[in-house]
Design a protein around this motif. Structure first.
Motif, PDB file in Angstrom:
ATOM      1  N   ALA A 188     -32.132  -5.134  16.152  1.00  0.00           N
ATOM      2  CA  ALA A 188     -33.085  -4.801  17.210  1.00  0.00           C
ATOM      3  C   ALA A 188     -32.538  -3.715  18.120  1.00  0.00           C
ATOM      4  CB  ALA A 188     -33.424  -6.053  18.008  1.00  0.00           C
ATOM      5  N   ARG A 189     -31.237  -3.804  18.458  1.00  0.00           N
ATOM      6  CA  ARG A 189     -30.623  -2.765  19.300  1.00  0.00           C
ATOM      7  C   ARG A 189     -30.658  -1.419  18.591  1.00  0.00           C
ATOM      8  NH1 ARG A 189     -26.863  -6.958  20.346  1.00  0.00           N
ATOM      9  NH2 ARG A 189     -25.405  -6.073  18.820  1.00  0.00           N
ATOM     10  N   LEU A 190     -30.379  -1.435  17.311  1.00  0.00           N
ATOM     11  CA  LEU A 190     -30.364  -0.192  16.545  1.00  0.00           C
ATOM     12  C   LEU A 190     -31.768   0.382  16.413  1.00  0.00           C
ATOM     13  CD1 LEU A 190     -28.287   1.559  15.164  1.00  0.00           C
ATOM     14  CD2 LEU A 190     -28.637   0.258  13.069  1.00  0.00           C
ATOM     15  N   LEU A 191     -32.761  -0.473  16.226  1.00  0.00           N
ATOM     16  CA  LEU A 191     -34.144  -0.017  16.140  1.00  0.00           C
ATOM     17  C   LEU A 191     -34.566   0.646  17.442  1.00  0.00           C
ATOM     18  CD1 LEU A 191     -36.919   0.182  14.809  1.00  0.00           C
ATOM     19  CD2 LEU A 191     -37.344  -2.192  15.507  1.00  0.00           C
ATOM     20  N   ALA A 192     -34.224   0.036  18.577  1.00  0.00           N
ATOM     21  CA  ALA A 192     -34.559   0.623  19.876  1.00  0.00           C
ATOM     22  C   ALA A 192     -33.873   1.971  20.061  1.00  0.00           C
ATOM     23  CB  ALA A 192     -34.156  -0.334  20.999  1.00  0.00           C
ATOM     24  N   SER A 193     -32.623   2.055  19.626  1.00  0.00           N
ATOM     25  CA  SER A 193     -31.878   3.308  19.753  1.00  0.00           C
ATOM     26  C   SER A 193     -32.507   4.412  18.920  1.00  0.00           C
ATOM     27  CB  SER A 193     -30.423   3.086  19.336  1.00  0.00           C
ATOM     28  OG  SER A 193     -29.697   4.288  19.349  1.00  0.00           O
ATOM     29  N   GLU A 194     -32.950   4.089  17.709  1.00  0.00           N
ATOM     30  CA  GLU A 194     -33.566   5.096  16.847  1.00  0.00           C
ATOM     31  C   GLU A 194     -34.910   5.553  17.411  1.00  0.00           C
ATOM     32  OE1 GLU A 194     -32.424   6.840  14.677  1.00  0.00           O
ATOM     33  OE2 GLU A 194     -30.821   5.820  13.591  1.00  0.00           O
ATOM     34  N   LEU A 195     -35.665   4.632  17.982  1.00  0.00           N
ATOM     35  CA  LEU A 195     -36.936   5.027  18.608  1.00  0.00           C
ATOM     36  C   LEU A 195     -36.687   5.974  19.772  1.00  0.00           C
ATOM     37  CD1 LEU A 195     -38.829   1.601  18.623  1.00  0.00           C
ATOM     38  CD2 LEU A 195     -39.404   3.622  17.258  1.00  0.00           C
ATOM     39  N   ASP A 196     -35.664   5.688  20.582  1.00  0.00           N
ATOM     40  CA  ASP A 196     -35.325   6.575  21.706  1.00  0.00           C
ATOM     41  C   ASP A 196     -34.930   7.949  21.200  1.00  0.00           C
ATOM     42  OD1 ASP A 196     -35.834   4.613  23.580  1.00  0.00           O
ATOM     43  OD2 ASP A 196     -33.755   3.925  23.678  1.00  0.00           O
ATOM     44  N   ARG A 197     -34.170   7.975  20.106  1.00  0.00           N
ATOM     45  CA  ARG A 197     -33.711   9.265  19.570  1.00  0.00           C
ATOM     46  C   ARG A 197     -34.882  10.091  19.048  1.00  0.00           C
ATOM     47  NH1 ARG A 197     -32.211  11.336  14.508  1.00  0.00           N
ATOM     48  NH2 ARG A 197     -32.603   9.351  13.450  1.00  0.00           N
ATOM     49  N   LEU A 198     -35.760   9.461  18.298  1.00  0.00           N
ATOM     50  CA  LEU A 198     -36.869  10.203  17.697  1.00  0.00           C
ATOM     51  C   LEU A 198     -37.825  10.741  18.751  1.00  0.00           C
ATOM     52  CD1 LEU A 198     -37.793   8.001  14.602  1.00  0.00           C
ATOM     53  CD2 LEU A 198     -36.288   9.981  14.707  1.00  0.00           C
ATOM     54  N   MET A 199     -38.114   9.929  19.756  1.00  0.00           N
ATOM     55  CA  MET A 199     -39.080  10.352  20.778  1.00  0.00           C
ATOM     56  C   MET A 199     -38.421  11.089  21.928  1.00  0.00           C
ATOM     57  SD  MET A 199     -41.797   7.177  20.925  1.00  0.00           S
ATOM     58  CE  MET A 199     -40.561   5.888  21.116  1.00  0.00           C
ATOM     59  N   GLY A 200     -37.074  11.106  21.931  1.00  0.00           N
ATOM     60  CA  GLY A 200     -36.345  11.854  22.939  1.00  0.00           C
ATOM     61  C   GLY A 200     -36.043  13.246  22.460  1.00  0.00           C
ATOM     62  N   ARG A 201     -34.795  13.451  22.088  1.00  0.00           N
ATOM     63  CA  ARG A 201     -34.415  14.801  21.648  1.00  0.00           C
ATOM     64  C   ARG A 201     -35.063  15.198  20.337  1.00  0.00           C
ATOM     65  NH1 ARG A 201     -29.813  11.633  20.691  1.00  0.00           N
ATOM     66  NH2 ARG A 201     -28.982  11.652  18.563  1.00  0.00           N
ATOM     67  N   GLY A 202     -35.525  14.199  19.544  1.00  0.00           N
ATOM     68  CA  GLY A 202     -36.214  14.525  18.301  1.00  0.00           C
ATOM     69  C   GLY A 202     -37.572  15.157  18.527  1.00  0.00           C
ATOM     70  N   GLY A 203     -38.185  14.852  19.658  1.00  0.00           N
ATOM     71  CA  GLY A 203     -39.453  15.482  20.011  1.00  0.00           C
ATOM     72  C   GLY A 203     -40.667  14.959  19.273  1.00  0.00           C
ATOM     73  N   LEU A 204     -40.561  13.789  18.615  1.00  0.00           N
ATOM     74  CA  LEU A 204     -41.711  13.244  17.902  1.00  0.00           C
ATOM     75  C   LEU A 204     -42.612  12.478  18.869  1.00  0.00           C
ATOM     76  CD1 LEU A 204     -40.241  11.887  14.553  1.00  0.00           C
ATOM     77  CD2 LEU A 204     -40.941  14.184  15.154  1.00  0.00           C
ATOM     78  N   SER A 205     -43.878  12.477  18.578  1.00  0.00           N
ATOM     79  CA  SER A 205     -44.806  11.669  19.362  1.00  0.00           C
ATOM     80  C   SER A 205     -44.820  10.254  18.780  1.00  0.00           C
ATOM     81  CB  SER A 205     -46.203  12.266  19.317  1.00  0.00           C
ATOM     82  OG  SER A 205     -46.728  12.189  18.000  1.00  0.00           O
ATOM     83  N   PRO A 206     -45.175   9.238  19.592  1.00  0.00           N
ATOM     84  CA  PRO A 206     -45.219   7.862  19.063  1.00  0.00           C
ATOM     85  C   PRO A 206     -46.128   7.731  17.846  1.00  0.00           C
ATOM     86  CG  PRO A 206     -45.329   7.840  21.460  1.00  0.00           C
ATOM     87  CD  PRO A 206     -45.433   9.286  21.040  1.00  0.00           C
ATOM     88  N   SER A 207     -47.220   8.484  17.807  1.00  0.00           N
ATOM     89  CA  SER A 207     -48.171   8.353  16.697  1.00  0.00           C
ATOM     90  C   SER A 207     -47.581   8.793  15.358  1.00  0.00           C
ATOM     91  CB  SER A 207     -49.425   9.172  16.984  1.00  0.00           C
ATOM     92  OG  SER A 207     -49.120  10.555  17.068  1.00  0.00           O
ATOM     93  N   GLU A 208     -46.497   9.541  15.391  1.00  0.00           N
ATOM     94  CA  GLU A 208     -45.886  10.034  14.157  1.00  0.00           C
ATOM     95  C   GLU A 208     -44.886   9.055  13.566  1.00  0.00           C
ATOM     96  OE1 GLU A 208     -45.634  14.798  14.433  1.00  0.00           O
ATOM     97  OE2 GLU A 208     -44.559  13.770  16.055  1.00  0.00           O
TER      98      GLU A 208
END
Length: 559
Positions: A440-460
């Protein structure tokens, strides 16, 4: 002396290139400094002029060809050299060739004798550049930083001897052909000159102030292409690939019955929809059948085509009644591997004009079968379709997945994924964890990365699990991650992708896709057919970015 950049910028000025080399060798270990001595105007060089402590090397950095977005009176300006050290900041203007000034007009003459008029005095140019640089730093850096430095400027005439006096300059401000040969001595004297002009002895700038100035003038930049930029480029490639595959529909039109096989990502659903448009445009009443209720709702909502009915296999009779027909003129089946049973084929046979033996149909199915979701495919059912004089059309070109995703699936599961793919994309990210809390911690971290510096929108982003939401790692998310997450159902698919990060069970997401997929709750030990199907279907849903979080059993916990 340290130079930034380490090689000279492109310049037509040979004078700048020569000065660059001389600065490189300035303040080397074989050039020690003596204690400070008062500045002596008439001494062109000598160690007694160095404003540094005995035995120290000047911690100076020289910047070549520094562009200014703010200048004292120009919209943009360029400084030939900036010397930065704890002793102060010096701006140097370099003028090669012969120098002349007549009636207030300055000019330079190169070795071939060509005369070039200068827009302003070299001394005024250096002075205004210094003020522009100071103003830029003061506006960008915290208060108190710029004021720690001594400020000054100088002019380098490396090709001529300069002994002329004038109101605009003092001799120590000039490095002519002789003085410029020893930049250690001249720069030491120039620092001393500006210190005397200031009228006070100041302490060297702090290490922090020095670092901030250097970092701002030429920051170390390593900016990668953001994920959203990578994905946009991949979308362009996918569009080109699908246009290629459109040509395959001519083969289908030339045959009454077609068995079209291909792995995940080879464009089966895309071709099925385009074929449905073509057949419906000719006035046929058409049935588009599949087995997944989710896929059925998505298809009929997102691709509403007049004359096309979408249905799951066990409700095809109801679909015919709603369409006002006893039998459909043509049949298209998507995700056909789920319908490879004699009972389901019998239902399709009964609502198709001419039946499977003589009717018009196209059956899209996956060569890897994606087994385990709706029962094992029956070889007799496939043999029945083949006996209907059906043309076979294999799809080998993957138009969904990047090479990285294709390679990961092929190496991990040994299943065909088609050829070529959509091109290079981000590397597949794999994590192995030993507990659901860690997952769960790792999943939260990956979501932060993708929507943070990764620049992805939640819908993607879609999270897939072989488990229902309540039993999955996603249910352990908290705070903002819970608020950003939506659990999909067959009705939510009508508006897919949603504005939030989506969650779905793998079995329900068959036939669908998203830009980024995070696959969770996989068990490394499981290689049963259902486990293989979960991995194959889950991984292949990702168009561009795949993250896999696997749970590894901890033997110590079992003991």
């Amino acid at each position: 002396m340290k130079l930034i950049p380490s090689t000279p910028r492109e310049t037509k000025s040979s004078a700048e290139r020569r000065l660059f080399d001389r600065l490189r060798t300035a303040f080397e270990p074989d050039q020690p400094f003596e204690p400070d001595q008062p500045f002596q105007r008439n001494q062109p060089s000598g160690r007694e002029q160095a404003p540094f402590e005995p035995g120290q090397h000047a911690p100076l950095t020289a910047f070549h060809s520094l562009n200014l977005t703010r200048h004292a009176y120009k919209r943009f300006g360029e400084i030939d050299f900036v010397i930065v050290g704890p002793q102060g900041i010096l701006v140097l203007e370099v003028k090669g060739g012969g120098i002349a000034c007549h009636a207030g007009i300055w000019s330079s003459r190169d070795r071939s004798g060509t005369l070039t008029r200068l827009k302003e005095s070299p001394f005024r140019q250096a002075e205004w550049a210094m003020h522009g640089l100071r103003s830029r730093l003061e506006s960008a850096l915290p208060p108190g930083i710029v004021g720690q430095f001594l400020w000054g400027y100088g002019v380098v005439f490396p090709d001529c001897d300069w002994s002329i006096e004038g109101a605009e300059w003092d001799q120590p401000m000039i490095a002519d052909a002789r003085a410029s040969r020893n930049m250690t001595s001249w720069l030491s004297a120039l620092y001393r000159y500006w210190q005397e002009r200031e009228g006070r002895r100041r302490a060297p700038a702090s290490a922090d102030a020095l670092a901030q100035v250097i970092g701002f003038l030429r920051p170390e930049v390593d900016v990668g292409i953001p994920l959203h930029g990578v994905l946009e480029e991949l979308e362009t490639r996918v569009a080109a690939l699908t246009k290629e595959q459109m040509a395959l529909l001519d083969i289908v039109d030339a045959n009454a019955r077609v068995l079209c096989s291909g792995g995940a990502g080879t464009g089966k659903t895309f071709l099925a929809l385009e074929l449905a448009r073509r057949w419906a445009a000719s006035g046929r009443q058409l049935l588009l059948a599949c087995q997944s209720p989710w896929l059925k709702h998505w298809l009929e909502t997102r691709f509403a085509i007049p004359g096309v009915s979408v249905s799951v296999a066990n409700t095809v009779r109801s679909a015919a009644r709603r369409a006002g027909v006893d039998r459909f003129d043509a049949l298209i089946v998507d995700e056909g591997q789920d319908l490879l049973s004699l009972d389901r084929l019998q239902a399709l046979d009964g609502i198709l004009s001419g039946g499977l033996q003589a009717g018009r149909w196209c059956f899209f199915h996956d060569v890897n079968h994606q087994a385990g979701y709706f029962g094992q495919p029956d070889p007799a059912a496939l043999a029945l379709l083949e006996s209907c004089a059906a043309a076979k059309m294999p799809l080998t070109r993957n138009c969904r997945n990047t090479r990285q995703i294709m390679g990961h699936i092929q190496s991990r599961l040994g299943l065909a994924m088609g050829t070529r793919g959509t091109g290079d994309g981000p590397e597949v990210v794999g994590h192995q964890v030993r507990s659901s809390e860690e997952a769960a911690r790792l999943l939260a971290s990956e979501l932060d990365r993708l929507m943070g510096r990764g620049g992805l929108s939640p819908s993607e982003i879609t999270i897939l699990s072989p488990k229902p939401f309540a039993d999955s790692t996603a249910a352990r998310l908290s705070g903002k991650h819970t608020a950003e997450l939506i659990e999909l159902d067959e009705f939510a698919l009508r508006h897919f992708p949603p504005a939030k990060v989506s969650f779905a069970e793998i079995v329900s997401f068959k036939g669908l896709e998203n830009e980024a997929v995070i696959l969770i709750d996989l068990c490394q030990a499981g290689q049963a057919p259902r486990s293989i199907a979960d991995q194959y279907v889950g991984m292949s849903r990702a168009r561009s970015l795949l993250i896999v979080i696997s749970v590894v059993a901890d033997r110590r916990n079992k003991e």
